[in-house]
Design an enzyme around this catalytic site. Structure first.
Site, PDB file in Angstrom:
ATOM      1  N   ARG A 186       0.823  -1.203   0.000  1.00 31.17           N
ATOM      2  CA  ARG A 186       0.000   0.000   0.000  1.00 31.17           C
ATOM      3  C   ARG A 186       0.867   1.267   0.000  1.00 31.17           C
ATOM      4  O   ARG A 186       0.552   2.260  -0.640  1.00 31.17           O
ATOM      5  CB  ARG A 186      -0.888  -0.039   1.248  1.00 31.17           C
ATOM      6  CG  ARG A 186      -1.726   1.178   1.469  1.00 31.17           C
ATOM      7  CD  ARG A 186      -2.844   1.262   0.479  1.00 31.17           C
ATOM      8  NE  ARG A 186      -3.719   2.393   0.754  1.00 31.17           N
ATOM      9  CZ  ARG A 186      -4.777   2.680   0.023  1.00 31.17           C
ATOM     10  NH1 ARG A 186      -5.097   1.941  -1.016  1.00 31.17           N
ATOM     11  NH2 ARG A 186      -5.513   3.709   0.319  1.00 31.17           N
TER      12      ARG A 186
ATOM     13  N   VAL B  99     -12.800   2.325  11.117  1.00 33.31           N
ATOM     14  CA  VAL B  99     -11.797   2.786  10.144  1.00 33.31           C
ATOM     15  C   VAL B  99     -11.772   1.826   8.947  1.00 33.31           C
ATOM     16  O   VAL B  99     -11.866   2.260   7.796  1.00 33.31           O
ATOM     17  CB  VAL B  99     -10.400   2.904  10.795  1.00 33.31           C
ATOM     18  CG1 VAL B  99      -9.364   3.339   9.764  1.00 33.31           C
ATOM     19  CG2 VAL B  99     -10.431   3.885  11.952  1.00 33.31           C
TER      20      VAL B  99
ATOM     21  N   ASP C 108      -9.374   7.964  -3.598  1.00 33.70           N
ATOM     22  CA  ASP C 108     -10.077   9.162  -4.074  1.00 33.70           C
ATOM     23  C   ASP C 108      -9.606  10.442  -3.374  1.00 33.70           C
ATOM     24  O   ASP C 108      -9.480  11.492  -4.002  1.00 33.70           O
ATOM     25  CB  ASP C 108     -11.601   8.983  -3.915  1.00 33.70           C
ATOM     26  CG  ASP C 108     -12.010   8.666  -2.495  1.00 33.70           C
ATOM     27  OD1 ASP C 108     -11.394   7.754  -1.897  1.00 33.70           O
ATOM     28  OD2 ASP C 108     -12.913   9.335  -1.962  1.00 33.70           O
ATOM     29  N   LEU C 109      -9.300  10.352  -2.072  1.00 34.21           N
ATOM     30  CA  LEU C 109      -8.883  11.565  -1.343  1.00 34.21           C
ATOM     31  C   LEU C 109      -7.535  12.059  -1.861  1.00 34.21           C
ATOM     32  O   LEU C 109      -7.283  13.263  -1.945  1.00 34.21           O
ATOM     33  CB  LEU C 109      -8.765  11.279   0.153  1.00 34.21           C
ATOM     34  CG  LEU C 109     -10.020  10.766   0.862  1.00 34.21           C
ATOM     35  CD1 LEU C 109      -9.673  10.321   2.276  1.00 34.21           C
ATOM     36  CD2 LEU C 109     -11.065  11.878   0.912  1.00 34.21           C
TER      37      LEU C 109
ATOM     38  N   ARG D 153      -9.870  -0.133  -0.357  1.00 29.12           N
ATOM     39  CA  ARG D 153      -8.894   0.884   0.064  1.00 29.12           C
ATOM     40  C   ARG D 153      -8.754   1.900  -1.062  1.00 29.12           C
ATOM     41  O   ARG D 153      -7.760   1.905  -1.797  1.00 29.12           O
ATOM     42  CB  ARG D 153      -7.561   0.231   0.454  1.00 29.12           C
ATOM     43  CG  ARG D 153      -7.736  -0.679   1.650  1.00 29.12           C
ATOM     44  CD  ARG D 153      -6.445  -1.271   2.118  1.00 29.12           C
ATOM     45  NE  ARG D 153      -5.644  -0.362   2.904  1.00 29.12           N
ATOM     46  CZ  ARG D 153      -4.477  -0.687   3.457  1.00 29.12           C
ATOM     47  NH1 ARG D 153      -3.991  -1.888   3.304  1.00 29.12           N
ATOM     48  NH2 ARG D 153      -3.796   0.203   4.158  1.00 29.12           N
ATOM     49  N   PRO D 154      -9.766   2.768  -1.199  1.00 28.78           N
ATOM     50  CA  PRO D 154      -9.763   3.720  -2.315  1.00 28.78           C
ATOM     51  C   PRO D 154      -8.666   4.774  -2.183  1.00 28.78           C
ATOM     52  O   PRO D 154      -8.072   4.938  -1.115  1.00 28.78           O
ATOM     53  CB  PRO D 154     -11.144   4.371  -2.209  1.00 28.78           C
ATOM     54  CG  PRO D 154     -11.567   4.198  -0.798  1.00 28.78           C
ATOM     55  CD  PRO D 154     -10.893   2.960  -0.285  1.00 28.78           C
TER      56      PRO D 154
ATOM     57  N   CYS E  71      -2.177  -4.935   2.269  1.00 27.16           N
ATOM     58  CA  CYS E  71      -3.074  -5.813   3.013  1.00 27.16           C
ATOM     59  C   CYS E  71      -4.491  -5.608   2.531  1.00 27.16           C
ATOM     60  O   CYS E  71      -4.952  -4.482   2.351  1.00 27.16           O
ATOM     61  CB  CYS E  71      -2.970  -5.526   4.506  1.00 27.16           C
ATOM     62  SG  CYS E  71      -1.533  -6.297   5.234  1.00 27.16           S
TER      63      CYS E  71
HETATM   64  C1  UD1 Z   1      -2.445   3.401   6.852  1.00 28.75           C
HETATM   65  C2  UD1 Z   1      -1.545   2.287   7.353  1.00 28.75           C
HETATM   66  C3  UD1 Z   1      -2.376   1.089   7.814  1.00 28.75           C
HETATM   67  C4  UD1 Z   1      -3.431   1.538   8.815  1.00 28.75           C
HETATM   68  C5  UD1 Z   1      -4.225   2.733   8.304  1.00 28.75           C
HETATM   69  C6  UD1 Z   1      -5.152   3.333   9.361  1.00 28.75           C
HETATM   70  C7  UD1 Z   1       0.508   2.473   6.110  1.00 28.75           C
HETATM   71  C8  UD1 Z   1       1.383   1.936   5.039  1.00 28.75           C
HETATM   72  N1  UD1 Z   1      -0.660   1.863   6.284  1.00 28.75           N
HETATM   73  O1  UD1 Z   1      -3.149   2.869   5.729  1.00 28.75           O
HETATM   74  O2  UD1 Z   1      -1.490   0.157   8.414  1.00 28.75           O
HETATM   75  O3  UD1 Z   1      -4.328   0.455   9.039  1.00 28.75           O
HETATM   76  O4  UD1 Z   1      -3.344   3.785   7.883  1.00 28.75           O
HETATM   77  O5  UD1 Z   1      -4.430   3.688  10.495  1.00 28.75           O
HETATM   78  O6  UD1 Z   1       0.862   3.399   6.826  1.00 28.75           O
HETATM   79  N2  UD1 Z   1      -9.957   6.242   2.603  1.00 28.75           N
HETATM   80  C9  UD1 Z   1     -10.811   6.705   1.616  1.00 28.75           C
HETATM   81  N3  UD1 Z   1     -10.257   7.301   0.520  1.00 28.75           N
HETATM   82  C10 UD1 Z   1      -8.921   7.474   0.384  1.00 28.75           C
HETATM   83  C11 UD1 Z   1      -8.058   7.008   1.410  1.00 28.75           C
HETATM   84  C12 UD1 Z   1      -8.616   6.401   2.521  1.00 28.75           C
HETATM   85  O7  UD1 Z   1     -12.035   6.559   1.715  1.00 28.75           O
HETATM   86  O8  UD1 Z   1      -8.497   8.039  -0.626  1.00 28.75           O
HETATM   87  C13 UD1 Z   1     -10.543   5.576   3.801  1.00 28.75           C
HETATM   88  C14 UD1 Z   1     -10.091   4.125   3.958  1.00 28.75           C
HETATM   89  O9  UD1 Z   1     -10.899   3.247   3.187  1.00 28.75           O
HETATM   90  C15 UD1 Z   1     -10.274   3.914   5.446  1.00 28.75           C
HETATM   91  C16 UD1 Z   1      -9.907   5.294   6.037  1.00 28.75           C
HETATM   92  O10 UD1 Z   1     -10.023   6.219   4.968  1.00 28.75           O
HETATM   93  O11 UD1 Z   1     -11.629   3.656   5.745  1.00 28.75           O
HETATM   94  C17 UD1 Z   1      -8.523   5.373   6.607  1.00 28.75           C
HETATM   95  O12 UD1 Z   1      -7.589   4.896   5.654  1.00 28.75           O
HETATM   96  P1  UD1 Z   1      -6.089   5.456   5.593  1.00 28.75           P
HETATM   97  O13 UD1 Z   1      -5.797   6.179   6.861  1.00 28.75           O
HETATM   98  O14 UD1 Z   1      -5.916   6.171   4.309  1.00 28.75           O
HETATM   99  O15 UD1 Z   1      -5.241   4.128   5.575  1.00 28.75           O
HETATM  100  P2  UD1 Z   1      -3.921   3.855   4.761  1.00 28.75           P
HETATM  101  O16 UD1 Z   1      -3.128   5.100   4.622  1.00 28.75           O
HETATM  102  O17 UD1 Z   1      -4.259   3.061   3.554  1.00 28.75           O
END
Ligand code: UD1
Length: 417
Positions: free
Chosen positions: A93, A326, A125-126, A122-123, A117
């Site tokens: 990721r 989350v 879009d943001l 795991r979009p 994972c």
């Molecule tokens: C990171 C961590 C992961 C951890 C997660 C939350 C790394 C490499 N990975 O993952 O271990 O479980 O933070 O603490 O550091 N979301 C959207 N759109 C987006 C991005 C995220 O809707 O563009 C949502 C995700 O689906 C989720 C939430 O936001 O529901 C949080 O995700 P995010 O904090 O972005 O997780 P990661 O950065 O992928």
């Protein structure tokens, strides 16, 4: 294929040292793309995600390798924007950080869809919305992401619609090399976000976090630095769950207490005797009672501790519930715990767990933290467990088998045929 074999039921006693934080090491390794001089990064964990990140950089023409046991030396002066190791991007990721870093340095990036994972959607879009606000154009086509900016990135203000670690990190990476001052609102406050900001500031960037906002002043040429990353808070908390399940006395050494305050309060409420001494935790776990938690962005209860905590609750008096808001579908581990006799039920984004007598079984790690949860459960179960898919576990836990064996766990790594 390798597997981990555990004979459950031993008490744990002794000291375990915590490695550097994987989720800091990865963005910092990719952030070195913004710096054309030598960067030396200390306290880097020797985990497969880190080895893969270094290989991705090398495939672009960088020098990037471990120059000491836990020290990585990187020079990205001669890199191009094309990467060779496309297959590795799909494995992790954190390779999404290539978007912010390459966009900042070259104004363009083309990478395959990052993997990692799989605990539900795991979009990105943001991330895309933020880059577009800075003037870039993002396209996703047949599993590839292409982002181009014709002029130097800049924007006054980005408000993230949802708190996201990855999107916050990508915005910081993109804006560290931008024009003028930008504010990112509704940022993630995880220690690894601060670790990245500190690294970039050491390189000459001007980035401040004020509450949930990050203020980035661009226009700075970044120079090389030597930087030590934080210890891994999730690794430390995982060992706390092992100590709770196996009882005994365990010292967890080399943590940043401030990162663990919320969870230490929860573990103490469950009956853990935890004594904090500088950066060490002394733990005596006897009978523990259950509790209920809801995951949330930092400083809330970490989703990355959810599966291990579920294993712990199986051994607690009264059990409890875990609601994951989350990653609301992070429950692949539940089927594996059921194989061990766990009294665990999933209902929508929540698991309900009762105290259970667990027995050893043949198990499959379905992702990194789920794998750690199976180790936790197997350490406390009666009899022998075999855990397959070790490749997930070594993505983020350095020397986990040796560390547990050194404190009395009957655990070994067995090479397959
Ligand atoms: C990171 C961590 C992961 C951890 C997660 C939350 C790394 C490499 N990975 O993952 O271990 O479980 O933070 O603490 O550091 N979301 C959207 N759109 C987006 C991005 C995220 O809707 O563009 C949502 C995700 O689906 C989720 C939430 O936001 O529901 C949080 O995700 P995010 O904090 O972005 O997780 P990661 O950065 O992928």
């Amino acid at each position: 294929m390798e597997k981990i074999v555990i004979d459950g039921g031993s008490r744990l006693n002794g000291s375990v040292g915590i490695s550097g934080m994987k989720n800091s090491a990865l963005p910092i390794i990719f952030a070195s793309i913004l710096v054309e001089d030598d960067c030396v990064i200390d306290n880097v964990p020797r985990v497969s995600d880190v080895f893969n990140a270094l290989e991705i950089l090398r495939s672009m023409g960088a020098k990037a390798e471990f120059c000491d046991l836990h020290t990585v030396c990187i020079n990205t002066k001669n890199i191009g924007s094309q990467l060779g190791a496309k297959d590795l991007v799909c494995k992790m990721r954190a390779s999404s950080y290539l978007m912010g870093a390459l966009l900042s340095r070259f104004g363009k990036v083309e990478i395959p869809m990052p993997g990692g994972c799989n605990f539900g959607a795991r979009p990105l879009d943001l991330h895309f919305k933020g880059f577009e606000k800075m003037g870039a154009v993002c396209e996703e086509n047949q599993g590839f992401i292409r982002i181009v900016s014709k002029k130097k990135l800049n924007c006054n203000k980005i408000t993230l619609d949802k708190i996201s670690v990855g999107a916050t990190i990508n915005m910081v990476l993109a804006l560290a090399g931008s024009k003028g001052t930008s504010v990112i609102e509704n940022c993630a406050m995880e220690p690894h976000v601060d670790d990245l900001i500190c690294f970039l500031n050491n390189c000459g960037a001007d980035i401040k976090r004020i509450g949930t906002s990050v203020i980035c002043k661009g226009d700075n040429r970044l120079k090389g630095t030597r930087y030590r990353i934080y210890p891994d808070m999730i690794e430390a908390l995982t060992y706390l769950t092992f100590a709770g399940i196996c009882k005994g006395q365990v010292h967890i050494n080399g943590v940043v207490l401030q990162h663990l305050e919320n969870e230490i309060r929860i573990f103490k409420k469950m009956g853990f005797d935890i004594c904090a001494d500088n950066d060490n935790l002394k733990i005596i776990a006897k009978d523990i009672s259950g509790t209920s938690v809801v995951t949330a962005p930092y400083p809330g209860f970490p989703t990355d501790l959810h599966p291990q905590f579920a294993a712990l609750l199986c051994f607690s008096n009264g059990g409890g519930t875990i609601k994951d808001i989350v990653f609301p579908t992070r429950f692949a581990y539940v089927n594996e715990l059921l194989k061990m006799g766990a009294k665990i039920k999933q209902k929508e984004n929540t698991v309900i767990i009762e105290r259970s007598e667990l027995f050893g079984a043949g198990l499959d790690a379905t992702d990194l933290r789920a794998g750690a949860a199976l180790i936790a459960a197997a350490l406390g179960a009666q009899g022998k467990s075999e855990i397959n898919n070790v490749n997930y576990i070594v993505r983020g836990y350095e020397s986990i088998v040796d560390k547990i064996a050194a404190i009395g766990g009957k655990i070994k790594l067995v090479k397959g045929e």
